[in-house]
Design a protein around this motif. Sequence first.
Motif, PDB file in Angstrom:
ATOM      1  N   THR A 185       2.556   1.135  -9.118  1.00 47.02           N
ATOM      2  CA  THR A 185       1.787   1.043  -8.178  1.00 47.02           C
ATOM      3  C   THR A 185       1.979  -0.090  -6.883  1.00 47.02           C
ATOM      4  OG1 THR A 185      -0.012   2.222  -9.706  1.00 47.02           O
ATOM      5  CG2 THR A 185      -0.809   1.491  -7.754  1.00 47.02           C
ATOM      6  N   ALA A 186       1.939  -1.087  -7.564  1.00 47.67           N
ATOM      7  CA  ALA A 186       2.503  -2.269  -6.704  1.00 47.67           C
ATOM      8  C   ALA A 186       3.348  -2.200  -5.993  1.00 47.67           C
ATOM      9  CB  ALA A 186       2.334  -3.689  -7.598  1.00 47.67           C
ATOM     10  N   LEU A 187       4.668  -1.542  -6.659  1.00 42.99           N
ATOM     11  CA  LEU A 187       5.846  -1.150  -5.764  1.00 42.99           C
ATOM     12  C   LEU A 187       5.624  -0.245  -4.736  1.00 42.99           C
ATOM     13  CD1 LEU A 187       8.695  -1.877  -5.400  1.00 42.99           C
ATOM     14  CD2 LEU A 187       9.314   0.063  -7.280  1.00 42.99           C
ATOM     15  N   VAL A 188       4.685   0.681  -4.953  1.00 48.68           N
ATOM     16  CA  VAL A 188       4.696   1.836  -3.999  1.00 48.68           C
ATOM     17  C   VAL A 188       3.825   1.140  -2.968  1.00 48.68           C
ATOM     18  CG1 VAL A 188       3.260   3.885  -3.731  1.00 48.68           C
ATOM     19  CG2 VAL A 188       4.884   3.915  -5.660  1.00 48.68           C
ATOM     20  N   LEU A 189       2.896   0.575  -3.075  1.00 54.77           N
ATOM     21  CA  LEU A 189       2.115  -0.371  -2.091  1.00 54.77           C
ATOM     22  C   LEU A 189       2.876  -1.257  -1.163  1.00 54.77           C
ATOM     23  CD1 LEU A 189      -0.348  -0.896  -0.397  1.00 54.77           C
ATOM     24  CD2 LEU A 189      -0.861  -2.393  -2.427  1.00 54.77           C
TER      25      LEU A 189
ATOM     26  N   ALA B 144      -3.930  -2.041   5.348  1.00 53.95           N
ATOM     27  CA  ALA B 144      -3.297  -1.469   4.303  1.00 53.95           C
ATOM     28  C   ALA B 144      -3.590  -2.148   3.044  1.00 53.95           C
ATOM     29  CB  ALA B 144      -1.740  -1.047   4.492  1.00 53.95           C
ATOM     30  N   GLY B 145      -3.444  -3.549   3.066  1.00 51.06           N
ATOM     31  CA  GLY B 145      -3.522  -4.345   1.760  1.00 51.06           C
ATOM     32  C   GLY B 145      -4.749  -4.697   1.411  1.00 51.06           C
ATOM     33  N   GLU B 146      -5.916  -4.324   1.996  1.00 57.90           N
ATOM     34  CA  GLU B 146      -7.275  -4.975   1.822  1.00 57.90           C
ATOM     35  C   GLU B 146      -7.840  -4.023   0.649  1.00 57.90           C
ATOM     36  OE1 GLU B 146      -8.636  -7.547   2.336  1.00 57.90           O
ATOM     37  OE2 GLU B 146      -7.690  -8.478   4.133  1.00 57.90           O
TER      38      GLU B 146
ATOM     39  N   PHE C 183     -16.052  12.725   5.498  1.00 60.64           N
ATOM     40  CA  PHE C 183     -17.272  12.096   4.710  1.00 60.64           C
ATOM     41  C   PHE C 183     -17.136  12.136   3.383  1.00 60.64           C
ATOM     42  CE2 PHE C 183     -18.337  13.720   8.749  1.00 60.64           C
ATOM     43  CZ  PHE C 183     -19.638  12.454   9.302  1.00 60.64           C
ATOM     44  N   ASP C 184     -16.008  12.377   2.629  1.00 62.73           N
ATOM     45  CA  ASP C 184     -15.556  12.378   1.512  1.00 62.73           C
ATOM     46  C   ASP C 184     -15.096  10.927   0.989  1.00 62.73           C
ATOM     47  OD1 ASP C 184     -16.017  14.925   0.999  1.00 62.73           O
ATOM     48  OD2 ASP C 184     -14.074  15.643   1.222  1.00 62.73           O
ATOM     49  N   GLN C 185     -15.068  10.625  -0.340  1.00 62.96           N
ATOM     50  CA  GLN C 185     -14.701   9.286  -0.647  1.00 62.96           C
ATOM     51  C   GLN C 185     -13.034   9.631  -1.120  1.00 62.96           C
ATOM     52  OE1 GLN C 185     -17.758   8.437  -4.109  1.00 62.96           O
ATOM     53  NE2 GLN C 185     -16.874   6.498  -3.737  1.00 62.96           N
ATOM     54  N   THR C 186     -12.383   8.604  -1.338  1.00 64.21           N
ATOM     55  CA  THR C 186     -10.993   8.707  -1.536  1.00 64.21           C
ATOM     56  C   THR C 186     -10.516   7.650  -2.647  1.00 64.21           C
ATOM     57  OG1 THR C 186      -8.829   9.198  -0.828  1.00 64.21           O
ATOM     58  CG2 THR C 186     -10.218   7.627   0.473  1.00 64.21           C
ATOM     59  N   MET C 187      -9.528   7.730  -3.066  1.00 66.27           N
ATOM     60  CA  MET C 187      -8.842   6.712  -3.727  1.00 66.27           C
ATOM     61  C   MET C 187      -8.028   6.026  -2.512  1.00 66.27           C
ATOM     62  SD  MET C 187      -7.841   8.311  -7.611  1.00 66.27           S
ATOM     63  CE  MET C 187      -7.236   6.722  -8.237  1.00 66.27           C
ATOM     64  N   ALA C 188      -7.553   4.534  -2.973  1.00 65.90           N
ATOM     65  CA  ALA C 188      -6.695   3.778  -1.998  1.00 65.90           C
ATOM     66  C   ALA C 188      -5.986   3.091  -2.942  1.00 65.90           C
ATOM     67  CB  ALA C 188      -7.528   3.165  -1.182  1.00 65.90           C
ATOM     68  N   LEU C 189      -4.584   2.552  -2.726  1.00 67.74           N
ATOM     69  CA  LEU C 189      -3.806   1.966  -3.511  1.00 67.74           C
ATOM     70  C   LEU C 189      -4.134   0.744  -3.702  1.00 67.74           C
ATOM     71  CD1 LEU C 189      -0.442   3.108  -1.812  1.00 67.74           C
ATOM     72  CD2 LEU C 189      -1.077   3.436  -4.379  1.00 67.74           C
ATOM     73  N   PRO C 190      -4.700  -0.125  -2.852  1.00 68.12           N
ATOM     74  CA  PRO C 190      -5.229  -1.578  -2.991  1.00 68.12           C
ATOM     75  C   PRO C 190      -6.292  -1.727  -4.114  1.00 68.12           C
ATOM     76  CG  PRO C 190      -4.856  -1.447  -0.745  1.00 68.12           C
ATOM     77  CD  PRO C 190      -5.010   0.065  -1.416  1.00 68.12           C
TER      78      PRO C 190
END
Length: 290
Positions: free
Chosen positions: A262-266, A211-213, A234-241
Amino acid sequence: MAVQTQASTQRRQLTQKFGYAILAVASLIVVVPILLVLGVIFVRGISAINWEFLTAMPRNGMKEGGILPAIVGTIILIIGTGLVAIPIGVGGAIYLSEYARDSWPTRTIRLAIVNLAGIPSVVYGLFGLGMFVLFLQFGTSIIAGALTLAIMTLPIVISTSEEALMAVPTEFRTVSASLGGTRWQGIRNIVLPQALPGIITGVILGLLRAAGETAPILFTVAAFYLPQLPHSPFDQTMALPYHLYVISTQVPGMPEDIQYGTALVLLVLVLSMSLLATIVRSYFRRRRQW
């Protein structure tokens, strides 16, 4: 003689107290900076947390709007990683602990697992780029990212699950065999339920790392700016890290409250997973019979 014994006892007590004091100081040195960092993230990020920030699409070059695509993308990657890593990792641990003989191939496999657990995550990212993105032609996609993260977490899941299985007393297996049960029946009905708390710990440790990588998803799935939700594996996506890395280093003039929010949500996502795992592990540990 009594005087010498009393003096020896006092020296042992003083040594013990001195050791406890050193451990307490070492714990404070480790814990206090972590608590300070968490406090700074919370104080500076809580002002950005609202319904729009959690549910809206990013706008204006990610300087406005929310981080919904990054949250959803992170959850999808965690689920995909678990779907691949858990059955393979636990199955591998069962084979190594219950079926494999103590031979040099088995010892070599265990050594390889330990070594793989220490490989930097960027190496897994490059492997995922070569294997899944280019060779298998999945492209930069959710499936490529989830498979890469699953391979990265497998050593943790296998090693911790194997230790949990081996910690179950041999008497459980003996009783199962004496009652006429097959080896698999004993493993499925007796050994696995008793080892479940340790297995859950290994699984959650692996998923928390995934989750954090940032490096593995940087090469395989993460999008710089994609204000929409994915529609297929097969789609791209955004990710929190990766999103946190982007808004902290690549976007000039980014408001600090969005970065810390954003850091707090992660952080909350990771801690929530850890808390849930602790509750589940405690539940199964209370039911353990040894």
